[in-house]
Design an enzyme around this catalytic site. Structure first.
Site, PDB file in Angstrom:
ATOM      1  N   GLU A   1       0.800  -1.218   0.000  1.00  0.00           N
ATOM      2  CA  GLU A   1       0.000   0.000   0.000  1.00  0.00           C
ATOM      3  C   GLU A   1       0.841   1.280   0.000  1.00  0.00           C
ATOM      4  O   GLU A   1       0.837   2.046   0.973  1.00  0.00           O
ATOM      5  CB  GLU A   1      -0.978   0.000   1.178  1.00  0.00           C
ATOM      6  CG  GLU A   1      -1.967  -1.154   1.112  1.00  0.00           C
ATOM      7  CD  GLU A   1      -3.021  -1.127   2.218  1.00  0.00           C
ATOM      8  OE1 GLU A   1      -2.965  -0.241   3.075  1.00  0.00           O
ATOM      9  OE2 GLU A   1      -3.901  -1.990   2.194  1.00  0.00           O
TER      10      GLU A   1
ATOM     11  N   GLU B   1      -5.273  -8.780   1.184  1.00  0.00           N
ATOM     12  CA  GLU B   1      -5.906  -8.305   2.422  1.00  0.00           C
ATOM     13  C   GLU B   1      -7.378  -8.073   2.165  1.00  0.00           C
ATOM     14  O   GLU B   1      -7.753  -7.470   1.161  1.00  0.00           O
ATOM     15  CB  GLU B   1      -5.320  -6.963   2.903  1.00  0.00           C
ATOM     16  CG  GLU B   1      -3.987  -7.045   3.555  1.00  0.00           C
ATOM     17  CD  GLU B   1      -3.502  -5.693   4.090  1.00  0.00           C
ATOM     18  OE1 GLU B   1      -4.337  -4.824   4.443  1.00  0.00           O
ATOM     19  OE2 GLU B   1      -2.275  -5.514   4.135  1.00  0.00           O
TER      20      GLU B   1
HETATM   21  C1  PNW Z   1      -4.240  -1.646   5.681  1.00  0.00           C
HETATM   22  N1  PNW Z   1      -7.061   4.193   5.179  1.00  0.00           N
HETATM   23  O1  PNW Z   1      -4.169  -0.374   6.251  1.00  0.00           O
HETATM   24  C2  PNW Z   1      -2.915  -2.274   6.056  1.00  0.00           C
HETATM   25  O2  PNW Z   1      -2.221  -2.900   5.025  1.00  0.00           O
HETATM   26  C3  PNW Z   1      -2.974  -3.122   7.282  1.00  0.00           C
HETATM   27  O3  PNW Z   1      -1.714  -3.136   7.907  1.00  0.00           O
HETATM   28  C4  PNW Z   1      -4.089  -2.615   8.186  1.00  0.00           C
HETATM   29  O4  PNW Z   1      -4.083  -3.212   9.456  1.00  0.00           O
HETATM   30  C5  PNW Z   1      -5.387  -2.864   7.446  1.00  0.00           C
HETATM   31  O5  PNW Z   1      -5.374  -2.262   6.163  1.00  0.00           O
HETATM   32  C6  PNW Z   1      -6.624  -2.385   8.190  1.00  0.00           C
HETATM   33  O6  PNW Z   1      -6.623  -1.002   8.336  1.00  0.00           O
HETATM   34  C7  PNW Z   1      -4.953   0.706   5.943  1.00  0.00           C
HETATM   35  O7  PNW Z   1      -7.160   5.019   6.090  1.00  0.00           O
HETATM   36  C8  PNW Z   1      -5.002   1.716   6.897  1.00  0.00           C
HETATM   37  O8  PNW Z   1      -7.531   4.399   4.049  1.00  0.00           O
HETATM   38  C9  PNW Z   1      -5.710   2.860   6.640  1.00  0.00           C
HETATM   39  C10 PNW Z   1      -6.348   3.006   5.428  1.00  0.00           C
HETATM   40  C11 PNW Z   1      -6.315   2.000   4.472  1.00  0.00           C
HETATM   41  C12 PNW Z   1      -5.608   0.844   4.736  1.00  0.00           C
END
Ligand code: PNW
Length: 469
Positions: A172, A375
């Site tokens: 990401e 994921e």
């Molecule tokens: C992803 N947003 O994180 C990550 O790859 C993981 O480590 C995380 O635990 C999981 O999704 C759940 O959040 C994100 O704010 C964190 O758009 C924030 C965002 C998107 C993905």
């Protein structure tokens, strides 16, 4: 919502990867053990006010010590594959060429334990834990960081390439660049739109340099990049709202994918960004490196966006836990609104059909590259009941409905190789600390006791074929 798809594991390819995912900072703990250096997440989490309730990854769920038990749980669940990340500061504590062999030994032991259990390891090389020393030298906005990353990738690939075939370079880059350097919600917590755009480019350059370095080491490794995708819907029917969709879809869904799979950034997105950033950081030849062929496109999927240019609605797409700036350089006028769907504990709308649509769109727009869902999952407030079980019907329904969406994609001839639920374990959920639980396995944060949730039992039954009618 329920689905009409007759969900059955037999509808997926026989060699489909059925897995769960984690990342190093979120689960390992042991922050001061085994010669590990500091990362930007250590610094950020230890800065008061950045993480809810002052949570840090110092102990996390102690997987550094408890990995044999965690592998045992995966085996009991019948998972075929496990995705985890390597902590960069465990390998290169200062982000330079000085190597910490104890770090490599830890991942060798983990990989060997997985293989003995018949579980295929998938390694993510960058899941956001940049060595602090590299941030001090300028971080991702600084071009040299891309070269440091490729060097790190080479070291890990050299040590583990004989026993790990599946590699993910960067997880990401959207989050790492824009939550890290624009909104300030994630480490290193900077709020500088121009720097965030440079960071995004250098994360992609680091990806491309790593791919080339790893290919030169071995030809049999399978390499991909992990991107997060959201369907973007229009709040109203104005032309301005249509343009808001183009902009957010461009930043979130097309920018990174076009760079990797077409060797170009979308022209309209570059045009949007030129208003806020100096695009001369993109040098001649960079896109050739970034566009180096990959074997897999790794898809992370959680939710949908609905956007408006009307200026009402949250400026954050994710309901951040602290005050944040816009994560959307050049697009801070765009608002995010709800579309009325039920939400998870993150306040993220639940849209399983959006996963099918994303997979179908990717296979159409970027033909020829196999896809993997690396994921997909949901946070809910779970409670351990009197009988010691953890009943999580909402997570179970989320999992079931998103697997049905994957099956629909497979039935529409999307070349899907696997599905990893986020997450194997409850863990440190970044700016939310320990207040959001994503696991299919519950963790008691006082005792570190692991308990398979109902969703985990259901997943095990599904993967084994016990739910096939
Ligand atoms: C992803 N947003 O994180 C990550 O790859 C993981 O480590 C995380 O635990 C999981 O999704 C759940 O959040 C994100 O704010 C964190 O758009 C924030 C965002 C998107 C993905």
């Amino acid at each position: 919502g329920s689905t009409r798809t007759n969900l059955r594991v037999g509808a997926f390819p026989a060699d489909f990867a059925w897995g769960a995912a984690t990342s190093a900072y979120q689960i390992e703990g042991a922050a001061d053990e085994g010669g590990r250096g500091r990362s930007i997440w250590d610094t950020f989490a230890h800065t008061p006010g950045r993480v809810v309730d002052g949570g840090t990854g110092d102990v996390a769920v102690d997987s550094y010590h408890r990995y044999p038990e965690d592998v045992e749980v995966m085996k009991r669940l019948g998972l075929t594959d496990y995705r985890f990340s390597v902590s960069w500061p465990r390998i290169q504590p200062d982000g330079d060429t000085k190597l910490n062999n104890a770090g490599l030994d830890y991942y060798r032991r983990l990989v060997d334990t997985l293989r003995d259990a018949g579980i295929t390891p998938w390694i993510t090389l960058y899941h956001w834990d940049l060595p602090q020393a590299l941030e001090d030298a300028g971080g991702w906005p600084h071009r040299d960081t891309a070269h440091r990353f490729a060097d790190f990738a080479q070291v890990v690939h050299d040590a583990l390439g004989d026993r790990v075939q599946e590699w993910i370079t960067v997880n990401e880059p959207w989050c790492a660049a824009f939550l890290g350097y624009a909104s300030g919600e994630h480490a290193p917590g900077r709020r500088d739109p121009a720097a965030s755009v440079a960071a995004a480019h250098h994360l992609m350059l680091g990806h491309g340099l790593a791919v080339r370095a790893m290919r030169a080491q071995r030809s049999d490794s399978r390499i991909g990049v992990g991107l997060n995708f959201y369907p973007v819907h229009q709040a109203g029917d104005s032309e301005a709202d249509a343009d808001a969709v183009r902009r957010i879809d461009g930043m979130q869904n097309r920018f990174f994918t076009d760079a990797v799979l077409r060797g170009e950034y979308p022209a309209d997105v570059l045009d949007d960004l030129s208003a806020v950033a100096d695009l001369s950081v993109i040098r001649p030849g960079d896109l050739d490196v970034i566009g180096s062929p990959v074997d897999t496109l790794c898809v992370n999927y959680y939710s949908r966006f609905t956007v408006t240019a009307a200026g009402s609605g949250s400026t954050s797409a994710s309901a951040a836990p602290t005050d944040v700036d816009s994560a959307w350089p050049g697009n801070s006028h765009i608002g995010f609104v709800g579309s009325g769907l039920p939400v998870t504990g993150m306040n993220w709308e639940i849209d399983p059909g959006g996963l099918r649509d994303i997979l179908v769109r990717l296979s159409r727009d970027y033909p020829g590259v196999p896809l993997v869902v690396t994921e997909n999952g949901s946070a809910f407030d779970d409670v351990v009941s009197e009988d010691g079980a953890v009943h999580d019907p909402e997570r179970l329904a989320y999992l079931r409905d998103h697997l049905a969406a994957c099956q629909e994609a497979v039935e529409a001839d999307v070349p899907l190789r696997g599905y990893f639920t986020w997450s194997l374990l409850d863990n440190f959920e970044w700016a939310w600390g320990y207040t959001k639980r994503f696991g299919i396995v519950h963790v008691d944060y006082d005792t570190q006791r692991r308990t398979v949730k109902d969703s985990g039992r259901w997943y095990a039954d599904f993967v084994s074929g016990r739910l096939d009618g």
